[in-house]
Design a protein around this motif. Structure first.
Motif: not given
Ligand code: DLL
Length: 433
Positions: A33, A36, A110, A113, A298
């Motif tokens: 995370s 990202h 997303t 998600d 995401e």
């Protein structure tokens, strides 16, 4: 009330996994995370760089405390889509705060998600005692608010029949509860009270309704309110917590078999408690401000987000995941009255302990002669509406508040219907200073 304890065989294995297993998964996901967010959101790259930290510096969960916080203003500064970590066309859904107090904040999801969100809400509904095939009356607002659509995702994932009634049109809420016979209701606790009033206004017995469990959240509510609602409807009342920036409803959930605080779905959301003044992590079990880091999101990864909600972390009970105590309030809602810190939930507790008063209330703040003053506006229950009965109840409440909270307040007890009703989140404080 019926025993609604879910069969342990139906739980997700991670809910009852060992702490070692949960923490290993958290560490792996946390590394992902942070990397990202750093790689894809300019705000996080700049914030980490200026704090002199890099995602590779995270070797243990405790290392998270080296990373900078994220606050609401960061989201506002990046309005509308600047905090997204994926191209806009991979964002399947956005939600947003109402923006009544400034720039709205926008969050995105997303496809993955949305699936994870559905999974954690399904887990939450199951923890409340709902099972595939059950009927759910979903009275959280649909729209940009995450309540209605978030619960709906989870209800679909669990295999419920959902009545997407949203908030408002209270007579129709009662009508559909009577006709469709739902087992569960998802609604803010303050709007549940409006629905309760409507049952009584229509001469219907709420205890005779089909409802077995109410899943209440989106605003603070007390255990005193729980007792009131459970008694009035003869159903379980459990607490669901969440916030848009972290996901929406379903970040944490109280289990119906224990009702002892909310289990945080720690495989997706990593909690910390900090001292709101210093930003330091508090000792285990101490009250402070709740901070969340997303582990799987995401579209909108969120790192060390300061929620402003005050609570403390407790070990797991019905699940292995840690619990958070019922939120007492937001630091934003803390009133400092002549030096004493007061939360609306404290007023709620005093109100519930005073006979002759309904559970509806609003707090008005004024500043005549440069002195802060608080007035509690509440209302009488049936049978206590005569002027002298109202005056006596008001006096009793003022003295209860003086004793328990330690402040002198004015109390106005209106007749039935005298306090504005909520259809979603209640407005507890009217600040006229
Ligand atoms: O209120 C999400 C939600 C919807 C939760 C439906 C539960 C049920 P926001 O509108 O972003 O999201 O508001 C989040 O509401 O930071 C808390 O201050 C407060 N809040 C939410 N749930 C609870 C709760 C939704 N169970 C803000 N107890 C949070 C106390 C809560 N406060």
């Amino acid at each position: 009330m019926k025993d609604l304890t879910p069969d342990r065989k139906t739980l997700d294995p991670i809910e009852i996994a060992s702490r070692d297993e949960i923490e290993a998964l958290q560490l792996k996901r946390l590394k992902w995370s942070l990397a990202h967010a750093y790689a894809n959101v300019p705000h996080y790259k700049a914030a980490f760089d200026s704090a002199g930290v890099h995602p590779d510096d995270l070797k243990s969960l405790a290392d998270l405390s080296k990373f900078p916080f994220t606050v609401k203003q960061d989201l506002r500064d990046n309005y509308p889509f600047g905090m997204f970590a994926v191209p806009r066309d991979q964002v399947k859904r956005v939600h947003a705060s109402s923006g009544t107090t400034g720039q709205p904040t926008v969050v995105g999801y997303t496809e993955n998600d949305l699936r994870h969100w559905g999974d954690v809400v399904a887990r939450s509904l199951r923890a409340a005692g709902m099972q595939p095939g059950d009927l759910l009356h979903n009275a959280y607002g649909y729209g940009l608010f995450t309540g209605g659509l978030g619960i709906h995702l989870g209800a679909d994932a669990l295999g419920l029949t959902t009545v997407p009634i949203s908030g408002g049109m209270t007579p129709r809420q009662v009508r559909l509860i009577e006709d469709f016979k739902p087992k569960g209701i998802t609604v803010t606790p303050s709007y549940a009270l409006s629905v309760l009033d409507e049952f009584n206004a229509q001469g219907l017995d709420p205890r005779a309704s089909s409802l077995e469990v109410g899943i209440f959240g989106a605003e603070p509510w007390t255990n005193a309110m729980r007792r009131e609602i459970e008694e009035a409807f003869d159903m379980h009342a459990v607490d669901i917590y969440g916030l848009s920036e972290v996901m929406g409803p379903g970040v944490s959930m109280e289990c119906v078999e224990t009702k002892d605080g909310l289990h945080i779905w720690e495989d997706h959301f990593f909690p910390e408690i900090i001292d709101p003044n210093t930003g330091e992590t508090v000792k285990e079990g101490e009250v402070g401000e709740l901070v969340f880091t997303s582990l799987t999101k995401e579209a909108f990864p969120i790192i060390r987000y300061r929620t402003r909600d005050l609570t403390r972390l407790l070990p797991g009970t019905a699940r292995s995941m840690r619990r958070m105590e019922k939120v007492t309030g937001r630091s934003d809602d803390m009133i400092i009255l002549r030096g004493v810190n007061v939360f609306p939930t404290q007023i709620e507790e005093c109100l519930m302990a005073t006979p002759g008063l309904a559970p509806h209330f609003q707090i008005e703040l004024t500043k005549p002669n440069r002195m802060d003053q608080m007035r509690v506006l509440c209302e009488a229950t049936g049978g206590h509406t005569a002027a002298d009965a109202r005056a006596a109840a008001g006096k009793a409440l003022a003295s209860q508040i003086k004793q328990v909270v330690g402040i002198s307040v004015a109390v106005d007890v209106a007749e039935i219907g005298g306090v504005a009703r909520s259809e979603g989140k209640a407005v507890r404080i009217v600040d006229k200073r």
